[in-house]
Design an enzyme around this catalytic site. Sequence first.
Site, PDB file in Angstrom:
ATOM      1  N   THR A 137      -9.179 -15.828   2.061  1.00 19.76           N
ATOM      2  CA  THR A 137      -7.901 -15.909   2.158  1.00 19.76           C
ATOM      3  C   THR A 137      -6.991 -14.679   2.396  1.00 19.76           C
ATOM      4  O   THR A 137      -6.295 -14.227   1.670  1.00 19.76           O
ATOM      5  CB  THR A 137      -7.102 -16.734   0.872  1.00 19.76           C
ATOM      6  OG1 THR A 137      -7.391 -15.918  -0.467  1.00 19.76           O
ATOM      7  CG2 THR A 137      -7.657 -18.125   0.714  1.00 19.76           C
ATOM      8  N   ASP A 165      -3.872 -14.300  -3.848  1.00 21.66           N
ATOM      9  CA  ASP A 165      -4.457 -15.131  -4.657  1.00 21.66           C
ATOM     10  C   ASP A 165      -5.493 -14.427  -5.499  1.00 21.66           C
ATOM     11  O   ASP A 165      -5.814 -13.458  -5.463  1.00 21.66           O
ATOM     12  CB  ASP A 165      -4.809 -16.375  -4.255  1.00 21.66           C
ATOM     13  CG  ASP A 165      -5.917 -16.230  -3.179  1.00 21.66           C
ATOM     14  OD1 ASP A 165      -6.445 -14.985  -3.000  1.00 21.66           O
ATOM     15  OD2 ASP A 165      -6.211 -17.103  -2.256  1.00 21.66           O
ATOM     16  N   GLY A 196       4.815  10.362  -8.673  1.00 21.19           N
ATOM     17  CA  GLY A 196       5.652   9.496  -9.061  1.00 21.19           C
ATOM     18  C   GLY A 196       6.365   8.666  -7.988  1.00 21.19           C
ATOM     19  O   GLY A 196       6.380   9.044  -6.868  1.00 21.19           O
ATOM     20  N   PRO A 198      -7.109   7.310  -5.244  1.00 19.96           N
ATOM     21  CA  PRO A 198      -8.578   6.876  -5.201  1.00 19.96           C
ATOM     22  C   PRO A 198      -9.016   6.663  -3.744  1.00 19.96           C
ATOM     23  O   PRO A 198      -8.222   6.335  -3.005  1.00 19.96           O
ATOM     24  CB  PRO A 198      -8.346   5.593  -5.914  1.00 19.96           C
ATOM     25  CG  PRO A 198      -7.173   5.712  -6.739  1.00 19.96           C
ATOM     26  CD  PRO A 198      -6.279   6.240  -5.904  1.00 19.96           C
ATOM     27  N   ASP A 242       8.740   8.262  -6.043  1.00 20.45           N
ATOM     28  CA  ASP A 242      10.120   9.110  -5.774  1.00 20.45           C
ATOM     29  C   ASP A 242      10.208   9.138  -3.864  1.00 20.45           C
ATOM     30  O   ASP A 242      10.914   9.905  -3.730  1.00 20.45           O
ATOM     31  CB  ASP A 242       9.949  10.459  -6.185  1.00 20.45           C
ATOM     32  CG  ASP A 242       8.640  11.226  -5.428  1.00 20.45           C
ATOM     33  OD1 ASP A 242       7.778  10.621  -4.701  1.00 20.45           O
ATOM     34  OD2 ASP A 242       8.511  12.388  -5.679  1.00 20.45           O
ATOM     35  N   VAL A 298       1.676   9.729  -6.324  1.00 24.54           N
ATOM     36  CA  VAL A 298       1.667  11.258  -5.846  1.00 24.54           C
ATOM     37  C   VAL A 298       3.221  11.669  -6.451  1.00 24.54           C
ATOM     38  O   VAL A 298       4.142  11.281  -5.667  1.00 24.54           O
ATOM     39  CB  VAL A 298       1.363  11.440  -4.433  1.00 24.54           C
ATOM     40  CG1 VAL A 298       1.731  13.035  -3.978  1.00 24.54           C
ATOM     41  CG2 VAL A 298       0.168  11.316  -3.993  1.00 24.54           C
ATOM     42  N   ARG A 330       0.775  -1.217   0.051  1.00 22.93           N
ATOM     43  CA  ARG A 330       0.027   0.138   0.062  1.00 22.93           C
ATOM     44  C   ARG A 330       0.643   1.311  -0.081  1.00 22.93           C
ATOM     45  O   ARG A 330       0.556   2.402  -0.568  1.00 22.93           O
ATOM     46  CB  ARG A 330      -1.076  -0.127   1.266  1.00 22.93           C
ATOM     47  CG  ARG A 330      -1.669   1.276   1.459  1.00 22.93           C
ATOM     48  CD  ARG A 330      -2.840   1.079   2.315  1.00 22.93           C
ATOM     49  NE  ARG A 330      -3.682   0.047   2.251  1.00 22.93           N
ATOM     50  CZ  ARG A 330      -4.617  -0.266   3.192  1.00 22.93           C
ATOM     51  NH1 ARG A 330      -4.615   0.511   4.427  1.00 22.93           N
ATOM     52  NH2 ARG A 330      -5.512  -1.354   3.013  1.00 22.93           N
ATOM     53  N   HIS A 340      -5.789  -5.793  -3.086  1.00 28.05           N
ATOM     54  CA  HIS A 340      -6.710  -6.144  -1.908  1.00 28.05           C
ATOM     55  C   HIS A 340      -6.852  -7.322  -1.329  1.00 28.05           C
ATOM     56  O   HIS A 340      -7.585  -7.567  -0.383  1.00 28.05           O
ATOM     57  CB  HIS A 340      -7.923  -5.117  -2.225  1.00 28.05           C
ATOM     58  CG  HIS A 340      -7.717  -3.833  -2.273  1.00 28.05           C
ATOM     59  ND1 HIS A 340      -8.811  -3.057  -3.018  1.00 28.05           N
ATOM     60  CD2 HIS A 340      -6.780  -3.041  -1.834  1.00 28.05           C
ATOM     61  CE1 HIS A 340      -8.342  -1.748  -2.604  1.00 28.05           C
ATOM     62  NE2 HIS A 340      -7.301  -1.817  -2.209  1.00 28.05           N
ATOM     63  N   THR A 341      -6.584  -8.453  -2.283  1.00 32.81           N
ATOM     64  CA  THR A 341      -6.587  -9.795  -1.710  1.00 32.81           C
ATOM     65  C   THR A 341      -5.541 -10.095  -0.304  1.00 32.81           C
ATOM     66  O   THR A 341      -6.016 -10.903   0.358  1.00 32.81           O
ATOM     67  CB  THR A 341      -5.997 -10.855  -2.773  1.00 32.81           C
ATOM     68  OG1 THR A 341      -6.212 -12.234  -2.109  1.00 32.81           O
ATOM     69  CG2 THR A 341      -4.527 -10.528  -2.997  1.00 32.81           C
ATOM     70  N   GLU A 344       2.846  14.177   3.114  1.00 28.01           N
ATOM     71  CA  GLU A 344       1.590  13.507   2.753  1.00 28.01           C
ATOM     72  C   GLU A 344       1.190  12.693   3.468  1.00 28.01           C
ATOM     73  O   GLU A 344      -0.082  12.279   3.337  1.00 28.01           O
ATOM     74  CB  GLU A 344       1.948  12.784   1.295  1.00 28.01           C
ATOM     75  CG  GLU A 344       2.561  13.532   0.165  1.00 28.01           C
ATOM     76  CD  GLU A 344       3.298  12.880  -0.943  1.00 28.01           C
ATOM     77  OE1 GLU A 344       3.153  11.503  -1.129  1.00 28.01           O
ATOM     78  OE2 GLU A 344       4.062  13.351  -1.706  1.00 28.01           O
ATOM     79  N   ASN A 402      -4.340   9.428   3.480  1.00 23.63           N
ATOM     80  CA  ASN A 402      -3.248   8.605   4.143  1.00 23.63           C
ATOM     81  C   ASN A 402      -3.174   8.367   5.639  1.00 23.63           C
ATOM     82  O   ASN A 402      -2.896   7.283   5.897  1.00 23.63           O
ATOM     83  CB  ASN A 402      -2.020   9.312   3.673  1.00 23.63           C
ATOM     84  CG  ASN A 402      -1.386   8.960   2.312  1.00 23.63           C
ATOM     85  OD1 ASN A 402      -1.920   8.201   1.573  1.00 23.63           O
ATOM     86  ND2 ASN A 402      -0.869   9.990   1.560  1.00 23.63           N
ATOM     87  N   HIS A 462       0.802   4.266  -2.947  1.00 25.89           N
ATOM     88  CA  HIS A 462       0.340   5.857  -2.510  1.00 25.89           C
ATOM     89  C   HIS A 462       1.588   6.539  -2.636  1.00 25.89           C
ATOM     90  O   HIS A 462       1.450   7.767  -3.021  1.00 25.89           O
ATOM     91  CB  HIS A 462       0.079   5.837  -1.001  1.00 25.89           C
ATOM     92  CG  HIS A 462      -1.548   5.242  -0.577  1.00 25.89           C
ATOM     93  ND1 HIS A 462      -2.294   6.303   0.157  1.00 25.89           N
ATOM     94  CD2 HIS A 462      -1.953   4.015  -0.943  1.00 25.89           C
ATOM     95  CE1 HIS A 462      -3.230   5.524   0.267  1.00 25.89           C
ATOM     96  NE2 HIS A 462      -3.384   4.141  -0.413  1.00 25.89           N
TER      97      HIS A 462
END
Length: 341
Positions: A259, A264, A81, A172, A83, A79, A71, A202-203, A97, A103, A75
């Site tokens: 899971t 997966d 790129g 998003p 970096d 923002v 994650r 998000h799995t 940020e 965040n 993130h």
Amino acid sequence: MAFPLHESKLPVLPLAMLVFISILSGSLHASDPPLTLDHYASTCPDVFEIVKKEMECEVLSDPRNAALILRLHFHDCFVQGCDGSVLLDDTITLQGEKEALTNTNSLKGFKIIDRIKNKIESECPGIVSCADILTIAARDAVILVGGPYWDVPVGRKDSKTASFELAASNLPTADEGLLSIMTKFLYQGLSATDLVALSGAHTIGMARCANFRSRIYGDFETTSDASPMSETYLNSLKSTCPAAGGSGDNNISAMDYATPNLFDNSFYQLLLKGDGLLSSDQELYSSMLGIETKNLVIKYAHDSLAFFQQFADSMVKMGNITNPDSFVNGEVRTNCRFVNT
């Protein structure tokens, strides 16, 4: 191809502009950044092994750490790129940020990157950027919980700046509609295919009650197949996340209840059942605007190899989103939380 990030604030675009943007995306973005697989071959040849060993320890101690690092990488790249700007703490002269609404309470794992950075600095001082460390660590995090391997091009510089404003506008959110999310991905040079594949991360993720309350007390029952398992799941979510706000906001639930600690394709199978935890995820399958995304969800739900292959490709593509200024004016931070003095 790499897709450097625009520095202006994300515009609000009508539907008619989306196709136009996707067609012109190649001309809207500059040439490939100077990233290579052997950038550290002579200056810090053990960098990949060091990151791997540190991540093995972190994920072994807590499998959730894999999702935290993945994650962080997302993130960061959305923002300015990829970096390392997301890693910067607030100072008197710099607003970072981390406290942006998208965040705060969402990003963790900073101490993991600190530990990896300290280890690498002891071996190769002043050589490896925090941006590269985070990108490599995200790849290793995925592998360690059963996901695919991909080569990580390196050679990024760390930005001396951050953008609170872009963190608020480019990332998003959990309750966003498909059209808005797709706009944000196209803005980064990422396609609908990239959106669906990268959402598969998000799995292994967890979500806060504040981010899924509107979903479970809103259209969850409308999209769900109303099977006994789905009903049990919804009741469990409601017990975790009460309808009224307040202390329950920080209660968490897995975005893939089947899971939660394994990378997966079961995340997509849950979307087929209508059991996506976040509205933004379920939109990929249920939105009337999402003919292409719906077909991709179906594809990945039934073909884990296709998902793995596309996820790896999309991760490289996202990792190549650059901040052109950082290649000219960037640095290799000694401490990932602060620019060098």
